[in-house]
Design a protein around this motif. Structure first.
Motif, PDB file in Angstrom:
ATOM      1  N   GLY A   1      20.476  15.411   0.067  1.00 47.56           N
ATOM      2  CA  GLY A   1      21.893  15.106  -0.059  1.00 47.56           C
ATOM      3  C   GLY A   1      22.346  14.248   1.103  1.00 47.56           C
ATOM      4  N   GLN A   2      23.553  14.504   1.632  1.00 47.12           N
ATOM      5  CA  GLN A   2      24.021  13.760   2.805  1.00 47.12           C
ATOM      6  C   GLN A   2      23.356  14.297   4.073  1.00 47.12           C
ATOM      7  OE1 GLN A   2      28.332  13.547   3.180  1.00 47.12           O
ATOM      8  NE2 GLN A   2      28.233  11.429   2.510  1.00 47.12           N
ATOM      9  N   VAL A   3      23.015  13.373   4.970  1.00 44.22           N
ATOM     10  CA  VAL A   3      22.302  13.756   6.192  1.00 44.22           C
ATOM     11  C   VAL A   3      22.996  13.190   7.417  1.00 44.22           C
ATOM     12  CG1 VAL A   3      20.068  13.868   5.017  1.00 44.22           C
ATOM     13  CG2 VAL A   3      20.800  11.704   6.062  1.00 44.22           C
ATOM     14  N   TYR A   4      22.725  13.816   8.556  1.00 44.34           N
ATOM     15  CA  TYR A   4      23.033  13.229   9.845  1.00 44.34           C
ATOM     16  C   TYR A   4      21.806  12.417  10.264  1.00 44.34           C
ATOM     17  CZ  TYR A   4      26.711  16.826  10.163  1.00 44.34           C
ATOM     18  OH  TYR A   4      27.812  17.626   9.927  1.00 44.34           O
ATOM     19  N   VAL A   5      22.029  11.283  10.919  1.00 45.50           N
ATOM     20  CA  VAL A   5      20.932  10.421  11.349  1.00 45.50           C
ATOM     21  C   VAL A   5      21.071  10.153  12.839  1.00 45.50           C
ATOM     22  CG1 VAL A   5      19.808   8.178  11.087  1.00 45.50           C
ATOM     23  CG2 VAL A   5      20.786   9.318   9.085  1.00 45.50           C
ATOM     24  N   VAL A   6      19.984  10.396  13.579  1.00 48.66           N
ATOM     25  CA  VAL A   6      19.916  10.093  15.003  1.00 48.66           C
ATOM     26  C   VAL A   6      18.710   9.181  15.210  1.00 48.66           C
ATOM     27  CG1 VAL A   6      19.711  10.998  17.342  1.00 48.66           C
ATOM     28  CG2 VAL A   6      20.895  12.352  15.583  1.00 48.66           C
ATOM     29  N   GLY A   7      18.963   7.966  15.687  1.00 45.72           N
ATOM     30  CA  GLY A   7      17.873   7.022  15.904  1.00 45.72           C
ATOM     31  C   GLY A   7      17.958   6.418  17.292  1.00 45.72           C
ATOM     32  N   THR A   8      16.812   6.047  17.832  1.00 43.59           N
ATOM     33  CA  THR A   8      16.781   5.435  19.153  1.00 43.59           C
ATOM     34  C   THR A   8      15.942   4.171  19.133  1.00 43.59           C
ATOM     35  OG1 THR A   8      16.306   5.821  21.498  1.00 43.59           O
ATOM     36  CG2 THR A   8      14.796   6.807  19.925  1.00 43.59           C
ATOM     37  N   SER A   9      16.374   3.163  19.897  1.00 39.48           N
ATOM     38  CA  SER A   9      15.661   1.882  20.023  1.00 39.48           C
ATOM     39  C   SER A   9      15.431   1.275  18.642  1.00 39.48           C
ATOM     40  CB  SER A   9      14.360   2.107  20.806  1.00 39.48           C
ATOM     41  OG  SER A   9      13.799   0.895  21.233  1.00 39.48           O
ATOM     42  N   SER A  10      14.189   0.947  18.285  1.00 37.38           N
ATOM     43  CA  SER A  10      13.943   0.367  16.960  1.00 37.38           C
ATOM     44  C   SER A  10      14.167   1.393  15.852  1.00 37.38           C
ATOM     45  CB  SER A  10      12.527  -0.195  16.883  1.00 37.38           C
ATOM     46  OG  SER A  10      11.568   0.823  17.061  1.00 37.38           O
ATOM     47  N   GLY A  11      14.063   2.683  16.187  1.00 36.19           N
ATOM     48  CA  GLY A  11      14.392   3.710  15.208  1.00 36.19           C
ATOM     49  C   GLY A  11      15.872   3.716  14.870  1.00 36.19           C
ATOM     50  N   ALA A  12      16.710   3.401  15.856  1.00 36.94           N
ATOM     51  CA  ALA A  12      18.148   3.277  15.596  1.00 36.94           C
ATOM     52  C   ALA A  12      18.422   2.075  14.705  1.00 36.94           C
ATOM     53  CB  ALA A  12      18.906   3.156  16.914  1.00 36.94           C
ATOM     54  N   MET A  13      17.622   1.029  14.868  1.00 34.31           N
ATOM     55  CA  MET A  13      17.766  -0.159  14.026  1.00 34.31           C
ATOM     56  C   MET A  13      17.515   0.197  12.559  1.00 34.31           C
ATOM     57  SD  MET A  13      15.832  -3.743  14.735  1.00 34.31           S
ATOM     58  CE  MET A  13      16.166  -5.252  13.836  1.00 34.31           C
ATOM     59  N   ALA A  14      16.470   0.986  12.309  1.00 38.46           N
ATOM     60  CA  ALA A  14      16.230   1.471  10.947  1.00 38.46           C
ATOM     61  C   ALA A  14      17.359   2.387  10.510  1.00 38.46           C
ATOM     62  CB  ALA A  14      14.895   2.192  10.883  1.00 38.46           C
ATOM     63  N   GLY A  15      17.900   3.159  11.458  1.00 40.31           N
ATOM     64  CA  GLY A  15      18.961   4.098  11.135  1.00 40.31           C
ATOM     65  C   GLY A  15      20.239   3.426  10.686  1.00 40.31           C
ATOM     66  N   PHE A  16      20.679   2.389  11.409  1.00 38.01           N
ATOM     67  CA  PHE A  16      21.944   1.763  10.995  1.00 38.01           C
ATOM     68  C   PHE A  16      21.755   0.922   9.729  1.00 38.01           C
ATOM     69  CE2 PHE A  16      21.006  -1.676  14.303  1.00 38.01           C
ATOM     70  CZ  PHE A  16      21.020  -2.775  13.458  1.00 38.01           C
ATOM     71  N   ARG A  17      20.555   0.418   9.493  1.00 37.26           N
ATOM     72  CA  ARG A  17      20.315  -0.270   8.221  1.00 37.26           C
ATOM     73  C   ARG A  17      20.347   0.727   7.059  1.00 37.26           C
ATOM     74  NH1 ARG A  17      16.242  -5.405   8.772  1.00 37.26           N
ATOM     75  NH2 ARG A  17      17.121  -6.283  10.685  1.00 37.26           N
ATOM     76  N   PHE A  18      19.709   1.866   7.235  1.00 34.80           N
ATOM     77  CA  PHE A  18      19.758   2.912   6.213  1.00 34.80           C
ATOM     78  C   PHE A  18      21.202   3.315   5.937  1.00 34.80           C
ATOM     79  CE2 PHE A  18      19.729   7.722   5.882  1.00 34.80           C
ATOM     80  CZ  PHE A  18      19.570   7.743   4.493  1.00 34.80           C
ATOM     81  N   ALA A  19      21.993   3.514   6.988  1.00 32.26           N
ATOM     82  CA  ALA A  19      23.389   3.922   6.826  1.00 32.26           C
ATOM     83  C   ALA A  19      24.215   2.845   6.143  1.00 32.26           C
ATOM     84  CB  ALA A  19      23.991   4.268   8.183  1.00 32.26           C
ATOM     85  N   SER A  20      23.864   1.569   6.365  1.00 35.60           N
ATOM     86  CA  SER A  20      24.587   0.463   5.746  1.00 35.60           C
ATOM     87  C   SER A  20      24.201   0.285   4.283  1.00 35.60           C
ATOM     88  CB  SER A  20      24.309  -0.829   6.522  1.00 35.60           C
ATOM     89  OG  SER A  20      24.961  -1.936   5.922  1.00 35.60           O
ATOM     90  N   TYR A  21      22.904   0.373   4.003  1.00 35.70           N
ATOM     91  CA  TYR A  21      22.421   0.161   2.630  1.00 35.70           C
ATOM     92  C   TYR A  21      22.706   1.353   1.725  1.00 35.70           C
ATOM     93  CZ  TYR A  21      19.592  -3.422   5.043  1.00 35.70           C
ATOM     94  OH  TYR A  21      19.155  -4.477   5.826  1.00 35.70           O
ATOM     95  N   HIS A  22      22.809   2.545   2.315  1.00 33.89           N
ATOM     96  CA  HIS A  22      23.012   3.768   1.529  1.00 33.89           C
ATOM     97  C   HIS A  22      24.105   4.628   2.159  1.00 33.89           C
ATOM     98  CE1 HIS A  22      19.297   2.883  -0.700  1.00 33.89           C
ATOM     99  NE2 HIS A  22      18.786   2.551   0.482  1.00 33.89           N
ATOM    100  N   PRO A  23      25.326   4.111   2.214  1.00 37.47           N
ATOM    101  CA  PRO A  23      26.405   4.852   2.896  1.00 37.47           C
ATOM    102  C   PRO A  23      26.675   6.225   2.297  1.00 37.47           C
ATOM    103  CG  PRO A  23      27.281   3.017   1.602  1.00 37.47           C
ATOM    104  CD  PRO A  23      25.808   2.843   1.632  1.00 37.47           C
ATOM    105  N   GLU A  24      26.392   6.388   1.017  1.00 38.63           N
ATOM    106  CA  GLU A  24      26.635   7.677   0.369  1.00 38.63           C
ATOM    107  C   GLU A  24      25.684   8.768   0.851  1.00 38.63           C
ATOM    108  OE1 GLU A  24      23.246   5.900  -1.798  1.00 38.63           O
ATOM    109  OE2 GLU A  24      25.119   5.124  -0.941  1.00 38.63           O
ATOM    110  N   MET A  25      24.604   8.382   1.518  1.00 36.24           N
ATOM    111  CA  MET A  25      23.602   9.344   1.979  1.00 36.24           C
ATOM    112  C   MET A  25      23.836   9.827   3.409  1.00 36.24           C
ATOM    113  SD  MET A  25      19.946   7.881   0.618  1.00 36.24           S
ATOM    114  CE  MET A  25      19.414   8.074  -1.090  1.00 36.24           C
ATOM    115  N   VAL A  26      24.693   9.128   4.162  1.00 36.23           N
ATOM    116  CA  VAL A  26      24.806   9.396   5.599  1.00 36.23           C
ATOM    117  C   VAL A  26      26.179   9.971   5.930  1.00 36.23           C
ATOM    118  CG1 VAL A  26      24.672   8.407   7.913  1.00 36.23           C
ATOM    119  CG2 VAL A  26      23.184   7.536   6.093  1.00 36.23           C
ATOM    120  N   ASN A  27      26.170  11.146   6.533  1.00 34.95           N
ATOM    121  CA  ASN A  27      27.400  11.817   6.931  1.00 34.95           C
ATOM    122  C   ASN A  27      27.863  11.334   8.303  1.00 34.95           C
ATOM    123  OD1 ASN A  27      29.408  13.674   7.652  1.00 34.95           O
ATOM    124  ND2 ASN A  27      28.453  15.309   6.461  1.00 34.95           N
ATOM    125  N   ARG A  28      26.960  11.392   9.274  1.00 33.64           N
ATOM    126  CA  ARG A  28      27.245  10.917  10.632  1.00 33.64           C
ATOM    127  C   ARG A  28      26.007  10.225  11.176  1.00 33.64           C
ATOM    128  NH1 ARG A  28      31.887  13.574  13.677  1.00 33.64           N
ATOM    129  NH2 ARG A  28      33.087  14.499  11.989  1.00 33.64           N
TER     130      ARG A  28
END
Length: 338
Positions: free
Chosen positions: A143-170
């Motif tokens: 369902g909806q998740v919290y995402v914590v990413g760092t460095s290049s992992g954060a780069m994947a994180g904000f892309r995931f949050a942008s492409y799938h906003p319905e999946m990301v809570n915070r």
């Protein structure tokens, strides 16, 4: 296999980091003999934990650790390292009643090679990671998740949050990569002190100690377990061919504008890899999301390792809504032409 009761027990033995970019140097016999490569099977035996899981996902035998119960939190690792870099943060989240999922990205860490990276055209590494995260969330029915990413992992994180906003809570971005770089600001630029290792097919522990320690605020240095982790995961024998992945920032302004989840941006003010002023650019470009910046004096590129208690305290406060009254949102206002 590591005899650990929890995936969050600190590593005591030498390990290695997962390099995003495969080695391209021609191996010298002496170098290869002194620093042999290690198989994925042996890496898994050494670093997997009781909560490790493997799933065949879109052409990848993906590794992830799954522990705890409660609202799910994804922890996305940095380049050169893998899911074990999150051990302390993961344990703190589990102790505070969160379910923590820590994947290794395709072709890195304990995950298998990416079938898509065997084609004729290079695969966009960061978009691929974002999509794999989305597929994992869907497959595990999180369902909806919290995402914590760092460095290049954060780069994947904000892309995931942008492409799938319905999946990301915070969303939490810690020293995020992803902004355009010049030759001078490229974190992977040539450095005189590292040229002695440039042509080595397998970088020795001394190389990783130098690279990691310069990202800690002096007098702190990278701990031995982190150097060992980086050394091991970056000498795995199963690796994609050079050129299989493309490492491009794309259009981060547009991508960040697509994020709608409330976002905490954490940054070490003494970070030499991605300077703290980048945090302000992230916030400025995130026009669709309420944001909050926390900058930390005396911390570098790995603040969650340098001062775990401080960083985790802010993450927990943010995830629970304790910082909501500080959230702000950048607005674009068209000039009045009348």
């Amino acid at each position: 296999m590591l005899g650990l009761s929890s995936a969050c027990v600190p590593i005591e033995m030498p390990t290695d980091t997962t390099a995003a970019v495969p080695a391209t140097a021609v191996p010298h016999a002496a170098d290869t003999e002194a620093h042999p490569k290690i198989s994925l099977a042996d890496l898994r035996e050494k670093y997997q934990v009781a909560s490790s899981r493997y799933i065949d996902l879109d052409g990848v035998n993906l590794h992830y650790a799954d522990e705890g119960a409660g609202q799910p939190v994804l922890l996305l690792p940095p380049s050169f390292l893998n899911f074990r870099a999150w051990d302390g943060v993961a344990q703190a989240l589990v102790d505070n009643n969160y379910r923590v999922i820590r994947p290794d990205f395709p072709s890195t860490g304990l995950s298998g090679l990416d079938a898509l990276a065997k084609g004729d055209e290079p695969v966009d590494f960061f978009n691929r990671n974002a999509e794999i995260v989305a597929k994992l969330v869907d497959e595990l029915d999180l369902g909806q998740v919290y995402v914590v990413g760092t460095s290049s992992g954060a780069m994947a994180g904000f892309r995931f949050a942008s492409y799938h906003p319905e999946m990301v809570n915070r969303l939490v971005l810690i020293n995020s990569a992803g902004l355009p770089r010049t030759r001078q600001s490229n974190p992977n630029r040539d450095r005189a002190e590292e040229r002695q290792w440039a042509r080595m097919a397998v970088k020795p522990p001394e190389y990783w100690a130098n690279l990691l320690s310069r990202n800690f605020f002096e007098p702190q240095e990278a701990p031995d377990w982190l150097v060992s982790l980086a050394y091991d995961v970056n000498r795995r024998s199963e690796e994609v061919a050079p050129g299989s992945y493309a490492f491009k920032t794309g259009d981060p302004k547009s991508i960040l504008a697509g994020v709608t989840a409330a976002t905490l941006i954490q940054w070490g003010k003494s970070n030499p890899t991605v300077v703290h002023l980048d945090a302000d650019v992230f916030e400025h470009w995130m026009t669709g999301a309420p944001t909050l910046i926390r900058k930390y004096d005396g911390l570098g590129h790995y603040p969650y390792l340098e001062n775990e208690e401080l960083i985790v305290s802010d993450i927990l406060a943010f995830l629970s809504g304790g910082m909501d009254n500080e959230l702000r949102q950048t607005l674009r206002v068209k000039p009045d032409t009348q």
